[in-house]
Design an enzyme around this catalytic site. Sequence first.
Site, PDB file in Angstrom:
ATOM      1  N   ASP A 199      26.590  -8.732 -84.272  1.00 17.43           N
ATOM      2  CA  ASP A 199      26.120  -8.647 -82.886  1.00 17.43           C
ATOM      3  C   ASP A 199      24.601  -8.474 -82.872  1.00 17.43           C
ATOM      4  OD1 ASP A 199      26.192  -8.532 -80.157  1.00 17.43           O
ATOM      5  OD2 ASP A 199      26.970  -6.482 -80.044  1.00 17.43           O
ATOM      6  N   GLU A 200      23.963  -8.791 -81.754  1.00 14.84           N
ATOM      7  CA  GLU A 200      22.509  -8.653 -81.578  1.00 14.84           C
ATOM      8  C   GLU A 200      21.757  -9.314 -82.731  1.00 14.84           C
ATOM      9  OE1 GLU A 200      21.511  -7.680 -78.867  1.00 14.84           O
ATOM     10  OE2 GLU A 200      22.876  -6.189 -78.011  1.00 14.84           O
TER      11      GLU A 200
ATOM     12  N   LYS B 295      29.606 -10.554 -74.291  1.00 13.87           N
ATOM     13  CA  LYS B 295      29.661 -10.859 -75.722  1.00 13.87           C
ATOM     14  C   LYS B 295      30.532  -9.870 -76.486  1.00 13.87           C
ATOM     15  CE  LYS B 295      25.205  -8.569 -76.596  1.00 13.87           C
ATOM     16  NZ  LYS B 295      25.706  -7.430 -77.365  1.00 13.87           N
ATOM     17  N   THR B 296      30.496  -8.588 -76.110  1.00 17.03           N
ATOM     18  CA  THR B 296      31.336  -7.601 -76.805  1.00 17.03           C
ATOM     19  C   THR B 296      32.804  -7.908 -76.563  1.00 17.03           C
ATOM     20  OG1 THR B 296      29.602  -5.925 -76.499  1.00 17.03           O
ATOM     21  CG2 THR B 296      31.797  -5.141 -77.114  1.00 17.03           C
TER      22      THR B 296
ATOM     23  N   ARG C 155      18.606  -5.736 -66.615  1.00 18.91           N
ATOM     24  CA  ARG C 155      19.310  -4.435 -66.645  1.00 18.91           C
ATOM     25  C   ARG C 155      19.889  -4.118 -65.265  1.00 18.91           C
ATOM     26  NH1 ARG C 155      20.692  -4.997 -70.967  1.00 18.91           N
ATOM     27  NH2 ARG C 155      19.613  -6.985 -70.722  1.00 18.91           N
TER      28      ARG C 155
ATOM     29  N   GLN D 140      16.227 -12.169 -75.684  1.00 19.78           N
ATOM     30  CA  GLN D 140      16.182 -10.706 -75.726  1.00 19.78           C
ATOM     31  C   GLN D 140      15.675 -10.192 -77.074  1.00 19.78           C
ATOM     32  OE1 GLN D 140      19.371  -8.488 -73.477  1.00 19.78           O
ATOM     33  NE2 GLN D 140      20.431 -10.444 -73.637  1.00 19.78           N
TER      34      GLN D 140
END
Length: 759
Positions: free
Chosen positions: A219-220, A32-33, A602, A250
């Site tokens: 973002d997020e 996504k970044t 993770r 998330q």
Amino acid sequence: MSIYDTLNREQKEAVMHTEGPLLLLAGAGSGKTRVLTHRIAYLIDEMGVQPWNILAITFTNKAAGEMRERVDNLVGFGSDQIWVSTFHSACIRILRRHIDRLGYESSFTIYDTDDQKSLIKNICKRLEIDTKIHKERSIMSAISSAKDELVGVQEYQLGAMGDFNKTIIARVYREYQESLKKNNALDFDDIIVKTVELFKSCPEILDNYQERFRYIMVDEYQDTNTAQFELIRVLADKYRNLCVVGDDDQSIYKFRGANIRNILDYEKVFPDAKVIKLEQNYRSTQSILDAANAVISNNVGRKDKALWTDKGAGSLIHFRQFDNAYEEAEYIADDVRGRVKGGVAYKDVAVLYRTNAQARLLEERMVVEGIPYRVVGGTNFYARQEIKDILAYLKTIDNARDEMAVRRIVNVPKRGIGAASIEKVADYAEMRDISLYEAMCDADNIMSLGKAASKITGFVNIIRVFRAGLDAYTIFDLIKAIVERVEYIKYLEEMDEEAAEDRIANIDELITKAVAYEETHESPTLSEFLEEVALVADIDNVEEEDNRVLLMTLHSAKGLEFPVVYMAGMEDGLFPSFMTIMSGEQEEIEEERRLAYVGITRAKEELTLTCAKMRMVRGETQYNAVSRFVREIPDELMDNKLPTKKRYPEDDYAVLDKLGIDFRPKAIVRPKVTPKADKPFIARGISSLNNLAGVSKGAPAQPAAALDYEVGDRVKHIKYGEGLVLNIAKEPRDYKVTVNFDNAGQKIMYASFAKLKRL
């Protein structure tokens, strides 16, 4: 080849969809970044958008720094005019320019949690509120929640009518806000709230920023609260070019005010929104992703998606169950040692757990094995006493209206200024409606102070000297000058000689931070330095070059990735917690499941799940079943079979074994009851059970003819669920029953109230 040719189909579609509202459902590790930074480059290079018309917002300084670096590399010249920032940093930047419109000075201070707690404590004392009944932290939490929902003092007071506890909080809330304004201070929640207030009360300022930020990316997004949502909504209202990126799977910060409905209901707020799913994962193996997909698919409140990768299946998920938490910690440390011998670096390993309390045993084993480690989420560097003292001096020099900072250091090091003298000054300040520091400057005119006046004047003179020379000092010089002028090192050595060395090293580290800050900022100021320090998150301090195993909670691990991950304490009652299970709330279980999903994703290459049959929690031994989240992973993805859920779980046998009770069928003794062939019965060890349950020798366990269950039976309780009867003790009017419940642990109760049903 174009830089956009390196993107997959969905990523490229997201980059090139520039106009109107856009929702990117970006699964863990889906790049996504990369999409956001390429989208910024596309807007500038291909669409002719000016860099200063772009705002990119994320949550942590670390994430913002990474995004800034990538944007600089992609865009090159002009990238410095793009706002890449956290929510709080962006709002502070706006408030520094315009907060005077709300009646504050631009040199406002930011209060951290300790400052807030001290202020709340003082207010409760002033209002004669008993903090043993109304805890400071509970009041702080209630006020923070109100601010997250943009509920002001008046609205909160109206909503509190008829509720005694809320009425108390409403009184404190009003005093708290008035005190903050008097001190020219904001807390973290205010940073967002006051920006929204500024925009709504000053349309011309809002219009200016709407024109400035024609393209907004967040973002997020799943972690936003109501206040942050409203901030973004009003900013994007004019041009509606709002791209939000997030993953509802998330969303794990409900306890911080995050509202998952912001992402789930995005299309209701923006009916014309384009929705694009990013499901290809570039981080983990397929086995890990399949495990994550299997777990999260049990949630109802989510948008459907499934992660996949072209990296191959990889290793199976490793599952290990141990008799107790000590063996679990020992195994993890030994396994880490073995992996390091095999070529894995310490920094490639993370051990994740649900609560900070689990870190102790893991730390002890790491020390025994000689494994370098770091606990993320321990005492924050900036929360240490010596650091807070020096920062309080800096805050007082920068903004003398900050009462909490002044109170902290007026008698540090000791100057003979007692609490009674400070309260006399505070009363004088309140009567004249001036700040505490201003009252201290007038100490000679406060007749009730007596000899203490000269001591307070001495403190004021120190601050005056530093303020007068502020333009000539660097921050580095200022900290050193403060330490020397007040003889702070001597104070630390006299206070605790053994701890002084570590404390002095921490002050040296603060000086190092100041130097690094000045080297990376063109026009460094004390206000901005204090602002940056106030916004530092603990995870931002994790250095990639630091070759140590990281021990951290699952919440702290969000946004990170490691080749090797251990998830410890995977037990019902611990993860999910007993309170969550007993609440019966589906939303609470789903939040915990999202946390499990975050932990699993993770891992890049190796994932190990561990649990213990027996664990000491708050001084009590608990016997827990394997976490439901582990059981939701298909058997074919695991390298070790889970204990099967039989009529008698293996955990029950472990409990009886550890109590020294012989439960084997050959020892069956059941007076007046015909034994069932497949049901073991406890024949010996009754005295051990009595001791464990606190039953006196005068009340021996007896067969319970009046009950339809016996020792060794499986029973069900309306609240605690299923369990194994360990003991039945006959008392004059009732039977005292000891049951080891699968989820709730061991309980002792009276039969007439328990209403247990045999399974």
